[in-house]
Motif scaffolding. Structure first.
Motif, PDB file in Angstrom:
ATOM      1  N   GLU A  21      -0.459  -6.480  -2.642  1.00 21.97           N
ATOM      2  CA  GLU A  21      -0.626  -6.971  -1.276  1.00 21.97           C
ATOM      3  C   GLU A  21      -2.096  -7.150  -0.939  1.00 21.97           C
ATOM      4  O   GLU A  21      -2.962  -6.509  -1.513  1.00 21.97           O
ATOM      5  CB  GLU A  21       0.021  -6.007  -0.276  1.00 21.97           C
ATOM      6  N   LYS A  22      -2.332  -8.033   0.015  1.00 18.62           N
ATOM      7  CA  LYS A  22      -3.687  -8.291   0.499  1.00 18.62           C
ATOM      8  C   LYS A  22      -4.160  -7.080   1.302  1.00 18.62           C
ATOM      9  O   LYS A  22      -3.406  -6.486   2.066  1.00 18.62           O
ATOM     10  CB  LYS A  22      -3.679  -9.530   1.383  1.00 18.62           C
ATOM     11  N   VAL A  23      -5.427  -6.716   1.117  1.00 20.89           N
ATOM     12  CA  VAL A  23      -6.028  -5.626   1.885  1.00 20.89           C
ATOM     13  C   VAL A  23      -6.683  -6.235   3.106  1.00 20.89           C
ATOM     14  O   VAL A  23      -7.529  -7.124   2.992  1.00 20.89           O
ATOM     15  CB  VAL A  23      -7.075  -4.855   1.044  1.00 20.89           C
ATOM     16  N   ALA A  30      -9.804  -8.291  -0.951  1.00 20.00           N
ATOM     17  CA  ALA A  30      -9.298  -7.514  -2.075  1.00 20.00           C
ATOM     18  C   ALA A  30      -7.780  -7.486  -2.034  1.00 20.00           C
ATOM     19  O   ALA A  30      -7.158  -7.882  -1.053  1.00 20.00           O
ATOM     20  CB  ALA A  30      -9.856  -6.085  -2.028  1.00 20.00           C
ATOM     21  N   ARG A  32      -4.367  -4.847  -3.149  1.00 24.98           N
ATOM     22  CA  ARG A  32      -4.000  -3.477  -3.513  1.00 24.98           C
ATOM     23  C   ARG A  32      -2.771  -3.539  -4.407  1.00 24.98           C
ATOM     24  O   ARG A  32      -1.727  -4.063  -4.022  1.00 24.98           O
ATOM     25  CB  ARG A  32      -3.705  -2.626  -2.284  1.00 24.98           C
ATOM     26  N   SER A  34       0.087  -1.503  -6.326  1.00 24.05           N
ATOM     27  CA  SER A  34       0.789  -0.222  -6.317  1.00 24.05           C
ATOM     28  C   SER A  34       1.610  -0.103  -7.589  1.00 24.05           C
ATOM     29  O   SER A  34       2.331  -1.030  -7.962  1.00 24.05           O
ATOM     30  CB  SER A  34       1.729  -0.123  -5.111  1.00 24.05           C
ATOM     31  N   LYS A  46      -2.303   3.779  -6.540  1.00 29.41           N
ATOM     32  CA  LYS A  46      -2.769   2.585  -5.845  1.00 29.41           C
ATOM     33  C   LYS A  46      -4.167   2.243  -6.355  1.00 29.41           C
ATOM     34  O   LYS A  46      -5.032   3.097  -6.427  1.00 29.41           O
ATOM     35  CB  LYS A  46      -2.803   2.811  -4.342  1.00 29.41           C
ATOM     36  N   ALA A  47      -4.349   0.966  -6.697  1.00 27.98           N
ATOM     37  CA  ALA A  47      -5.649   0.490  -7.166  1.00 27.98           C
ATOM     38  C   ALA A  47      -6.050  -0.702  -6.318  1.00 27.98           C
ATOM     39  O   ALA A  47      -5.272  -1.648  -6.161  1.00 27.98           O
ATOM     40  CB  ALA A  47      -5.566   0.084  -8.632  1.00 27.98           C
ATOM     41  N   THR A  48      -7.232  -0.654  -5.740  1.00 31.11           N
ATOM     42  CA  THR A  48      -7.749  -1.787  -4.979  1.00 31.11           C
ATOM     43  C   THR A  48      -8.607  -2.615  -5.921  1.00 31.11           C
ATOM     44  O   THR A  48      -9.535  -2.095  -6.538  1.00 31.11           O
ATOM     45  CB  THR A  48      -8.571  -1.299  -3.769  1.00 31.11           C
TER      46      THR A  48
END
Length: 86
Positions: A21-23, A30, A32, A34, A46-48
């Protein structure tokens, strides 16, 4: 996917991509990612990732030494077998 963590010794976890998903925020754009680990423990990871991360990943996938394997997995790849119990 199978995931290894140095904190779990030689244990291999079973995991899957759960969401991308969009941050929303004031910082640089960025996404994100999951990841849900389901066996033998349940962890949410979770990684951005930013544009530089995505470009680096694309370069790794499109590298001539990896490209054939990536295409073969996209076309013929099957689900991985669960890890063996210790």
């Amino acid at each position: 996917m199978k995931v290894n963590s140095t904190g779990l010794g030689k244990t291999t976890m079973v995991a899957h991509f759960a969401n991308l998903e969009k941050v929303n925020g004031d910082s640089a754009p960025a996404m994100r990612l999951s990841i849900e680990a389901t066996e033998p423990v349940h962890w949410s990871i979770k990684a951005t990732v930013g544009g530089d991360d995505l470009r680096a990943f694309a370069r790794m996938m499109l590298k001539p030494s990896n490209l054939f394997s990536v295409l073969k997995l996209l076309i013929f790849g099957k689900k991985l077998a669960p890890p063996e119990s210790n």
